[in-house]
Design a protein around this motif. Structure first.
Motif, PDB file in Angstrom:
ATOM      1  N   LEU A 194       0.832  -1.211   0.000  1.00 38.51           N
ATOM      2  CA  LEU A 194       0.000   0.000   0.000  1.00 38.51           C
ATOM      3  C   LEU A 194       0.865   1.260   0.000  1.00 38.51           C
ATOM      4  N   GLU A 195       1.914   1.261   0.811  1.00 38.00           N
ATOM      5  CA  GLU A 195       2.784   2.435   0.935  1.00 38.00           C
ATOM      6  C   GLU A 195       3.545   2.750  -0.347  1.00 38.00           C
ATOM      7  N   GLU A 196       3.760   1.746  -1.193  1.00 41.69           N
ATOM      8  CA  GLU A 196       4.532   1.962  -2.418  1.00 41.69           C
ATOM      9  C   GLU A 196       3.679   2.161  -3.666  1.00 41.69           C
ATOM     10  N   LEU A 197       2.398   1.913  -3.574  1.00 38.07           N
ATOM     11  CA  LEU A 197       1.537   2.052  -4.750  1.00 38.07           C
ATOM     12  C   LEU A 197       1.283   3.520  -5.089  1.00 38.07           C
ATOM     13  N   PRO A 198       1.357   3.857  -6.383  1.00 39.53           N
ATOM     14  CA  PRO A 198       0.955   5.205  -6.781  1.00 39.53           C
ATOM     15  C   PRO A 198      -0.568   5.320  -6.681  1.00 39.53           C
ATOM     16  N   LYS A 199      -1.053   6.441  -6.213  1.00 44.88           N
ATOM     17  CA  LYS A 199      -2.499   6.653  -6.025  1.00 44.88           C
ATOM     18  C   LYS A 199      -3.131   5.417  -5.383  1.00 44.88           C
ATOM     19  N   PRO A 200      -2.700   5.101  -4.159  1.00 40.99           N
ATOM     20  CA  PRO A 200      -3.120   3.838  -3.545  1.00 40.99           C
ATOM     21  C   PRO A 200      -4.614   3.770  -3.261  1.00 40.99           C
ATOM     22  N   PRO A 201      -5.163   2.555  -3.439  1.00 42.79           N
ATOM     23  CA  PRO A 201      -6.552   2.320  -3.050  1.00 42.79           C
ATOM     24  C   PRO A 201      -6.596   2.122  -1.529  1.00 42.79           C
ATOM     25  N   SER A 202      -7.686   1.645  -1.021  1.00 43.08           N
ATOM     26  CA  SER A 202      -7.789   1.375   0.413  1.00 43.08           C
ATOM     27  C   SER A 202      -6.957   0.146   0.783  1.00 43.08           C
ATOM     28  N   TYR A 203      -6.678   0.038   2.072  1.00 42.60           N
ATOM     29  CA  TYR A 203      -5.945  -1.120   2.578  1.00 42.60           C
ATOM     30  C   TYR A 203      -6.701  -2.415   2.266  1.00 42.60           C
ATOM     31  N   SER A 204      -8.014  -2.398   2.448  1.00 37.29           N
ATOM     32  CA  SER A 204      -8.803  -3.615   2.182  1.00 37.29           C
ATOM     33  C   SER A 204      -8.770  -3.978   0.699  1.00 37.29           C
ATOM     34  N   ALA A 205      -8.694  -2.990  -0.176  1.00 38.94           N
ATOM     35  CA  ALA A 205      -8.599  -3.274  -1.617  1.00 38.94           C
ATOM     36  C   ALA A 205      -7.266  -3.953  -1.935  1.00 38.94           C
ATOM     37  N   VAL A 206      -6.182  -3.497  -1.308  1.00 37.19           N
ATOM     38  CA  VAL A 206      -4.872  -4.116  -1.519  1.00 37.19           C
ATOM     39  C   VAL A 206      -4.897  -5.558  -1.028  1.00 37.19           C
ATOM     40  N   ARG A 207      -5.485  -5.788   0.129  1.00 36.55           N
ATOM     41  CA  ARG A 207      -5.582  -7.159   0.647  1.00 36.55           C
ATOM     42  C   ARG A 207      -6.398  -8.046  -0.289  1.00 36.55           C
ATOM     43  N   ALA A 208      -7.470  -7.500  -0.833  1.00 33.19           N
ATOM     44  CA  ALA A 208      -8.305  -8.274  -1.764  1.00 33.19           C
ATOM     45  C   ALA A 208      -7.522  -8.606  -3.035  1.00 33.19           C
ATOM     46  N   LEU A 209      -6.754  -7.653  -3.532  1.00 34.53           N
ATOM     47  CA  LEU A 209      -5.945  -7.896  -4.735  1.00 34.53           C
ATOM     48  C   LEU A 209      -4.876  -8.948  -4.461  1.00 34.53           C
ATOM     49  N   LEU A 210      -4.250  -8.878  -3.297  1.00 34.09           N
ATOM     50  CA  LEU A 210      -3.245  -9.888  -2.950  1.00 34.09           C
ATOM     51  C   LEU A 210      -3.879 -11.270  -2.838  1.00 34.09           C
ATOM     52  N   ARG A 211      -5.083 -11.340  -2.287  1.00 35.99           N
ATOM     53  CA  ARG A 211      -5.794 -12.615  -2.187  1.00 35.99           C
ATOM     54  C   ARG A 211      -6.095 -13.170  -3.588  1.00 35.99           C
ATOM     55  N   LEU A 212      -6.529 -12.297  -4.505  1.00 32.57           N
ATOM     56  CA  LEU A 212      -6.785 -12.728  -5.883  1.00 32.57           C
ATOM     57  C   LEU A 212      -5.509 -13.202  -6.569  1.00 32.57           C
ATOM     58  N   LEU A 213      -4.422 -12.460  -6.372  1.00 34.77           N
ATOM     59  CA  LEU A 213      -3.140 -12.860  -6.965  1.00 34.77           C
ATOM     60  C   LEU A 213      -2.698 -14.222  -6.435  1.00 34.77           C
ATOM     61  N   GLU A 214      -2.984 -14.474  -5.166  1.00 36.44           N
ATOM     62  CA  GLU A 214      -2.622 -15.769  -4.594  1.00 36.44           C
ATOM     63  C   GLU A 214      -3.513 -16.877  -5.167  1.00 36.44           C
ATOM     64  N   GLU A 215      -4.787 -16.609  -5.304  1.00 40.79           N
ATOM     65  CA  GLU A 215      -5.702 -17.612  -5.868  1.00 40.79           C
ATOM     66  C   GLU A 215      -5.305 -17.992  -7.291  1.00 40.79           C
ATOM     67  N   ARG A 216      -4.768 -17.034  -8.036  1.00 41.45           N
ATOM     68  CA  ARG A 216      -4.373 -17.283  -9.424  1.00 41.45           C
ATOM     69  C   ARG A 216      -2.940 -17.794  -9.546  1.00 41.45           C
ATOM     70  N   GLY A 217      -2.259 -17.975  -8.417  1.00 40.26           N
ATOM     71  CA  GLY A 217      -0.932 -18.573  -8.443  1.00 40.26           C
ATOM     72  C   GLY A 217       0.229 -17.621  -8.645  1.00 40.26           C
ATOM     73  N   HIS A 218       0.006 -16.315  -8.517  1.00 42.01           N
ATOM     74  CA  HIS A 218       1.084 -15.339  -8.721  1.00 42.01           C
ATOM     75  C   HIS A 218       1.905 -15.102  -7.457  1.00 42.01           C
TER      76      HIS A 218
END
Length: 130
Positions: free
Chosen positions: A33-57
């Motif tokens: 979150l701290e490094e993202l340009p124009k960061p979304p909410s903390y919960s949005a970052v967590r959701a994106l990380l969860r999706l990336l994990e589900e897809r194997g990234h």
């Protein structure tokens, strides 16, 4: 070698997150979150990380109350997979057309050193029969 997830499925924001994780080696959602340009909410970052994990990234390890994320495959392997997808999709699988497009559309003039390195790669491929 582990199966490399296909990069074509990544959104711009997901690619930004992956770049952060590859650069840092591992990161928490807060660090991302701290490094993202124009960061979304903390919960949005967590959701994106969860999706990336589900897809194997990415994968995660739990450290206390935090999840620490790291890339599921080495960056080198992810690059190869992404490049193979680009060559197949945009150049009909032609390495010649891909290289021509890269060299001819380069925003800056290629240096003599870069041209020499490309020549060495081509010469090595000829010797190896590739």
């Amino acid at each position: 070698m582990p199966k490399v997830p296909v990069a074509k499925s990544l959104t711009r924001r997901e690619r930004e997150i992956m770049d952060i994780i590859y650069r840092r080696g591992r990161a928490t959602a807060q660090e991302v979150l701290e490094e993202l340009p124009k960061p979304p909410s903390y919960s949005a970052v967590r959701a994106l990380l969860r999706l990336l994990e589900e897809r194997g990234h990415v994968t995660h390890a739990q450290e206390g109350q935090r999840y620490v994320y790291s890339a599921a495959v080495p960056r080198r392997d992810a690059r190869k997979s992404a490049l193979a997808h680009v060559v197949k999709t945009f150049f009909g699988g032609s390495v010649h057309q891909t290289m021509s497009a890269l060299v001819e559309s380069s925003r800056t003039k290629l240096s003599r050193d870069e041209l020499d390195r490309l020549s060495e790669i081509i010469d090595r491929a000829k010797k190896e029969g590739r």
